[in-house]
Design an enzyme around this catalytic site. Structure first.
Site, PDB file in Angstrom:
ATOM      1  N   THR A   1      -0.967   2.078   6.854  1.00 39.05           N
ATOM      2  CA  THR A   1      -0.988   1.051   5.808  1.00 39.05           C
ATOM      3  C   THR A   1      -0.189  -0.188   6.173  1.00 39.05           C
ATOM      4  O   THR A   1      -0.483  -1.281   5.676  1.00 39.05           O
ATOM      5  CB  THR A   1      -0.488   1.603   4.458  1.00 39.05           C
TER       6      THR A   1
ATOM      7  N   LEU B   1      -0.871  -3.876   1.474  1.00 40.71           N
ATOM      8  CA  LEU B   1      -1.231  -3.160   0.259  1.00 40.71           C
ATOM      9  C   LEU B   1      -1.537  -1.721   0.673  1.00 40.71           C
ATOM     10  O   LEU B   1      -2.544  -1.455   1.321  1.00 40.71           O
ATOM     11  CB  LEU B   1      -2.458  -3.794  -0.405  1.00 40.71           C
ATOM     12  N   HIS B   2      -0.681  -0.803   0.303  1.00 36.73           N
ATOM     13  CA  HIS B   2      -0.778   0.569   0.807  1.00 36.73           C
ATOM     14  C   HIS B   2      -1.910   1.370   0.161  1.00 36.73           C
ATOM     15  O   HIS B   2      -2.791   1.894   0.836  1.00 36.73           O
ATOM     16  CB  HIS B   2       0.548   1.304   0.568  1.00 36.73           C
ATOM     17  N   ASP B   3      -1.866   1.501  -1.150  1.00 39.41           N
ATOM     18  CA  ASP B   3      -2.723   2.467  -1.843  1.00 39.41           C
ATOM     19  C   ASP B   3      -4.220   2.194  -1.744  1.00 39.41           C
ATOM     20  O   ASP B   3      -5.012   3.152  -1.731  1.00 39.41           O
ATOM     21  CB  ASP B   3      -2.306   2.575  -3.307  1.00 39.41           C
TER      22      ASP B   3
END
Length: 313
Positions: A195, A241-243
């Site tokens: 990520t 932006l990880h998710d």
């Protein structure tokens, strides 16, 4: 072709909001439920934020089941220092009109998994794994019914983002992560090793804002607030932006690269609590239990996000 049924377990969080919106804008996925867990902020705020995001995306029909208010063993650790006091700063969303589901997230997960055909539902945890693990402990029969768990969490090559060894989601509830990683359910882990390469640039943020829809404007506001923390942390003008990578992987697995590994969760050491010990080079010869992602095609991933969020009102 039938849509893939998913349940999003979440602790919004600006990047959680982007993951939810990406899923809502993608006809390949059918969001059959959203469960909220304590993580970035307490569960009273995460379920509230989840409802606000669903209404923003035009889907008040998807009900939110509030879940666990604390980890299985340790005290709750939250991240207002990243996401702001509400967990979703940067936007101006009204009080949600939709009520929460009158059912605990654990029971919702069990009931829905037991009601659907075996292998029908994919679980998408975006926060600590407390709800998922507690459902597994309460009703072990669900283990054979889950198609796959694709989770955002962990890190190995990048170390941790909350302690030197541990990523936030796993650190918050390492004991829940241990339950999930020893469950024999098919797992895909999207760690910060992957990520951190999903960099949101200022140019992309302007493209998002220029879409002109209410969803795009509010999402851009969330991203701007979130990016400020990243700019201070990394000293750059881009921040990951990880998710949304969880949803991106379900939509376009060809954009991601990884390998099957054995992953163990550290639950005892005070120094490395919550570490995801990834046997990337198979030095232990232990059976693999997780598909670990490490790379992604960043321009294609953000082009996909722009297109799908652009479909929302």
């Amino acid at each position: 072709m039938a849509s893939r049924k998913i349940i999003i377990d979440t602790d919004p969080g600006q990047d959680d909001a982007f993951a939810i919106l990406l899923a809502l804008g993608s006809p390949e996925l059918e969001v059959v439920g959203v469960t909220a867990v304590a993580g970035n902020v307490p569960v009273s705020k995460t379920e509230w934020n989840a409802r606000r995001v669903l209404e923003l995306g035009g889907r008040p029909d998807i009900r939110v089941a509030p879940g666990c208010s604390r980890p299985m063993v340790k005290a709750l650790f939250t991240a207002e220092y990243v996401h702001g006091d509400s967990g979703l700063e940067g936007c101006d969303l009204p009080e949600p009109a939709m009520p929460t589901l009158d059912m605990h997230a654990i029971d919702f997960l069990i009931d829905r998994l037991m009601a659907e055909p075996e292998g029908e539902i994919t679980l998408c945890p975006l926060g600590p794994l407390t709800n998922i693990a507690m459902a597994m402990v309460k009703e072990p029969r669900i283990l054979g019914r889950i198609r796959e768990i694709v989770l955002m969490g962990g890190g190995y090559f990048e170390g941790g983002n909350t302690t030197p060894a541990a990523e936030f989601n796993i650190f918050v509830d390492p004991h829940a992560a241990h339950v999930v990683f020893t469950s024999d359910v098919p797992l895909t882990m999207v760690p910060i090793d992957c990520t951190y390469k999903a960099l949101m640039t200022p140019a992309w943020l302007e493209k998002l804002r220029a879409l002109g829809t209410r969803t795009a404007r509010e999402a851009a506001g969330m991203a701007s607030f979130y990016q400020e923390y990243g700019n201070q942390k990394f000293g750059t003008d881009s921040y990951p932006l990880h998710d949304p990578c969880v949803i991106g992987y379900l939509l376009r697995p060809d954009l991601f690269q990884g390998r099957a590994c054995h992953v163990e969760i550290e639950t005892t050491s005070p120094t490395t609590l919550g570490m995801t010990v990834v046997d990337w080079w198979n030095v232990t010869k232990r059976p693999t239990n997780c598909h670990v992602l490490r790379d992604l095609d960043n321009p294609a991933f953000y082009a996909l996000m722009l297109e799908r969020i652009g479909r929302l009102p």
